[in-house]
Scaffold this motif. Structure first.
Motif, short mmCIF file in Angstrom:
data_model
loop_
_atom_site.label_atom_id
_atom_site.label_comp_id
_atom_site.label_asym_id
_atom_site.label_seq_id
_atom_site.Cartn_x
_atom_site.Cartn_y
_atom_site.Cartn_z
N UNK A 5 0.79 -1.02 0.35
CA UNK A 5 -0.09 -0.12 0.31
C UNK A 5 0.87 1.52 0.33
N UNK A 6 0.14 2.63 -0.36
CA UNK A 6 0.73 3.63 -0.45
C UNK A 6 0.55 3.89 0.62
N UNK A 7 1.68 5.52 0.93
CA UNK A 7 1.45 6.17 2.80
C UNK A 7 0.47 6.36 2.92
N UNK A 8 -0.81 6.53 1.98
CA UNK A 8 -1.45 7.72 1.91
C UNK A 8 -2.73 6.35 2.61
N UNK A 9 -2.54 4.96 1.76
CA UNK A 9 -3.97 3.99 1.74
C UNK A 9 -3.68 3.55 3.03
N UNK A 10 -2.11 3.69 3.78
CA UNK A 10 -1.33 2.37 4.58
C UNK A 10 -2.37 3.28 5.96
N UNK A 11 -1.86 4.98 6.23
CA UNK A 11 -1.81 5.90 7.30
C UNK A 11 -3.83 5.47 7.05
N UNK A 12 -5.04 5.38 6.59
CA UNK A 12 -6.21 5.17 6.14
C UNK A 12 -6.59 4.09 7.02
N UNK A 13 -6.00 2.99 6.57
CA UNK A 13 -5.66 1.99 6.58
C UNK A 13 -6.06 1.91 8.29
N UNK A 14 -5.23 2.59 8.72
CA UNK A 14 -4.48 2.56 10.20
C UNK A 14 -5.41 3.07 10.89
N UNK A 15 -6.21 4.24 10.92
CA UNK A 15 -6.73 5.43 11.71
C UNK A 15 -6.07 6.28 11.45
N UNK A 16 -4.98 6.61 11.31
CA UNK A 16 -3.86 7.80 11.50
C UNK A 16 -3.93 8.59 10.31
N UNK A 17 -3.02 9.92 10.28
CA UNK A 17 -2.45 10.69 8.73
C UNK A 17 -1.35 10.01 8.61
N UNK A 18 -1.22 10.63 7.00
CA UNK A 18 0.33 10.83 6.26
C UNK A 18 1.16 10.91 7.37
N UNK A 19 0.68 12.48 7.74
CA UNK A 19 1.76 13.49 8.18
C UNK A 19 2.38 12.11 10.17
N UNK A 20 1.18 11.78 10.64
CA UNK A 20 1.19 10.72 12.00
C UNK A 20 2.34 9.70 11.03
N UNK A 21 2.36 9.30 10.04
CA UNK A 21 3.33 7.54 9.84
C UNK A 21 4.71 8.25 9.60
N UNK A 22 4.64 9.78 9.02
CA UNK A 22 5.91 10.03 8.52
C UNK A 22 6.57 10.23 9.87
N UNK A 23 6.10 10.44 10.57
CA UNK A 23 6.69 11.04 12.38
C UNK A 23 6.75 10.19 13.07
#
Length: 258
Positions: A5-23
């Motif tokens: 999955x792309x970072x956007x898809x992964x963030x959406x599936x997990x329930x966080x934002x892309x910014x949070x994933x990068x953090x």
């Protein structure tokens, strides 16, 4: 999920934002996936599982700085760390509850600054015929007493409660309040001061100071700020209070002296 999955898809599936994933990546909590041939980072099932773990622990109140070590810990340490987090969360909940209660008390005037017992004393004053100005002065004095001389606050309240239960004391207090309209040299002030002191001396136990209070270097100053509150607005009341204190000291009552 071989392509990931792309970072956007992964963030959406997990329930966080892309910014949070990068953090999470910057903190080293979740490793950044390798880029595929098209230059995109693809998140596989293991990456998503780690993201879910981090998000769940963070949502439960575990500080981000502790999550990495926690996920790599053995079961015993993991359980001990969660117990510690539980304890800290409980303390935070208790603190927030106390703050909420203080905010609630703000909606009820005096109850934000005074305990219920003091508020009950203030609530009695209008029914006993005391003016709003006197009630306001007593409210201020109680707040100051609680803040400046907490050692004697309870005994101060007890004395007030006792005086309000005694019709003669109520009338004497009102007589003393009348003095604010008199000249400071009016001879009636001495008479009222003697009568008030005599009434107080009828219950000497209520006048006792806590052990060691007098020995505190600032005791007299703190006591004076409370006991002589608002005197600057009425010179005759200042003289009345001074005479009452003098009569009490002459009778052996150890009142802090500025």
């Amino acid at each position: 999920m071989t392509d990931g999955l792309t970072i956007g898809q992964a963030a959406a599936f997990v329930g966080v934002t892309i910014k949070t994933v990068r953090h999470y990546h910057r903190l080293g909590l979740v490793a950044e996936p390798e880029r595929d041939g098209s230059g995109y980072r693809r998140y596989l099932s293991a990456d998503l599982f780690r993201l879910v773990q981090v998000r769940t622990l963070a949502g439960a109140g575990v500080p981000l700085a502790e999550i990495g070590d926690l996920l790599d810990a053995d079961p015993e340490r993991f359980a001990a760390t969660l117990d510690d987090v539980h304890r800290r969360l409980t303390e935070q909940i208790e603190d927030l509850t106390a703050r909420r209660d203080r905010l609630h008390r703000l909606d009820h005037g005096d109850r934000a600054l005074l305990p219920d017992r003091a508020c009950a004393v203030l609530d009695r004053l209008p029914d006993l015929g005391f003016s709003p100005d006197y009630v306001a002065g007593q409210r201020e004095a109680l707040v100051l007493a609680r803040t400046l001389v907490p050692e004697i606050f309870d005994s101060f309240l007890t004395r007030l409660e006792h005086s309000l239960d005694d019709p003669q004391s109520v009338e004497l207090t009102k007589r003393g309040l009348d003095a604010r309209y008199w000249d400071p040299d009016d001879p009636r002030i001495e008479e009222v001061a003697f009568t008030l002191a005599d009434k107080l001396l009828a219950n000497r136990a209520l006048l006792a100071m806590p052990t060691g209070f007098q020995n505190q270097s600032d005791a007299a100053s703190r006591y004076g700020l409370v006991n002589h509150h608002r005197e600057d607005q009425a010179p005759s009341i200042a003289r009345l209070n001074t005479l009452v204190e003098a009569n009490l000291r002459a009778a052996g009552i150890d009142i802090p002296h500025q």
